[in-house]
Design an enzyme around this catalytic site. Structure first.
Site, short mmCIF file in Angstrom:
data_model
loop_
_atom_site.label_atom_id
_atom_site.label_comp_id
_atom_site.label_asym_id
_atom_site.label_seq_id
_atom_site.Cartn_x
_atom_site.Cartn_y
_atom_site.Cartn_z
N CYS A 1 0.83 -1.21 0.00
CA CYS A 1 0.00 0.00 0.00
C CYS A 1 0.87 1.26 0.00
O CYS A 1 1.62 1.51 0.96
CB CYS A 1 -0.91 -0.03 1.21
SG CYS A 1 -1.67 1.55 1.64
N CYS B 1 0.17 3.74 2.86
CA CYS B 1 0.68 3.17 4.12
C CYS B 1 2.16 3.49 4.29
O CYS B 1 2.63 3.75 5.40
CB CYS B 1 0.49 1.65 4.13
SG CYS B 1 -1.23 1.10 4.08
#
Length: 277
Positions: free
Chosen positions: A38, A41
């Protein structure tokens, strides 16, 4: 400093109850549901890991690919998804990568936490205000041990050097603040501008504006903006050509140091506009 800082723990089903729920009765826990693939993230994670060094909370990292049962239990649909655990209860937080100022606001308003770094910087400023430079240096040295690359600390250390008239050393420190460190880059460049103007002010031009300009820059570098700005406006009104518009440049630098939301900035920005136009 009187404020402890937090810790980071990897969490899965096996230790969730002890590391998150039980711990949240003692101090807040931020549960960071994330995935290695991600992109957001990867942006949020380092910010949270930086903030846990300043604030007294536990950062519980949950890799949703390794703990799918936890992600399903808490209905995590997108990552990063950050939840707050307080007094045994898991509460909504936010989804997505928030910028640093909003993360700090969440920690300070919703969780009532205080930054150990901010407390330390306040101690430095108090020591400088009391003209106890040895004490200020001791505080700075301790802070650098804990936060060696933090731009807020670098900026404060540069201010300390400026207060001691160590302008070249201050500029070297300020040059280390990267343009990507948005919150601190602009004030760092503004302080560099004032240092350069101070160096220029040391050479006389034979103008009647030399003494008030030197005084204004001195006030600006010692953060006495209430006295610096009126002098600078008088110089701008008298001559835009003086030191290549140096008084206006100094005023703009002060506005950057103060911030756009400060009353002093807003008032003198309006007065500067009236003088210019």
């Amino acid at each position: 400093m009187g404020i402890t800082t937090g810790s980071i723990v990897a969490v899965d089903r096996g230790n969730f109850e002890s590391a998150v729920i039980a711990t949240s009765h003692e101090r807040p826990v931020l549960i960071d549901f994330y995935a290695k693939w991600c992109g957001p993230c990867q942006m949020l994670g380092p910010l949270l890991e930086q903030l846990v060094q300043e604030y007294d909370f536990v950062l519980a990292k949950v890799d949703i690919d390794r703990a799918q049962d936890l992600a399903n239990q808490y209905q995590v649909e997108g990552v990063p998804d950050v939840r707050l655990a307080v007094a045994g209860e898991v509460l909504p937080g936010f989804v997505g990568a928030l910028p640093e100022p909003q993360l700090r606001e969440l920690l300070e308003t919703r969780l009532q936490l205080h930054s150990a770094l901010a407390t330390g910087l306040n101690e430095v400023r108090a020591a400088v205000a009391a003209d106890d430079l040895a004490c200020a240096k001791t505080h700075l040295d301790r802070l650098f041990e804990r936060y060696p690359n933090h731009p807020a600390l670098t900026l404060e250390a540069a201010r300390f050097l400026v207060y001691g008239s160590r302008f070249e050393d201050a500029e070297k420190l300020l040059q280390a603040i990267d343009v990507r460190q948005i919150e601190h880059y602009s004030p760092a460049q503004a302080l560099i501008e004032l240092i350069h103007l101070q160096q220029a002010a040391c050479s006389e031009t034979g103008s009647d504006l030399d003494p008030p300009f030197a005084k204004a820059i001195h006030f600006a570098l010692t953060e006495d903006y209430d006295r610096a700005l009126p002098l600078l406006l008088e110089i701008v009104s008298a001559s835009r050509k003086y030191r290549s518009d140096g008084a206006r440049k100094a005023a703009l630098a002060i506005f950057k140091l103060l911030g756009a939301d400060r009353e002093l900035t807003q008032r003198y920005q309006q007065e500067l506009m009236l003088v210019l136009y």
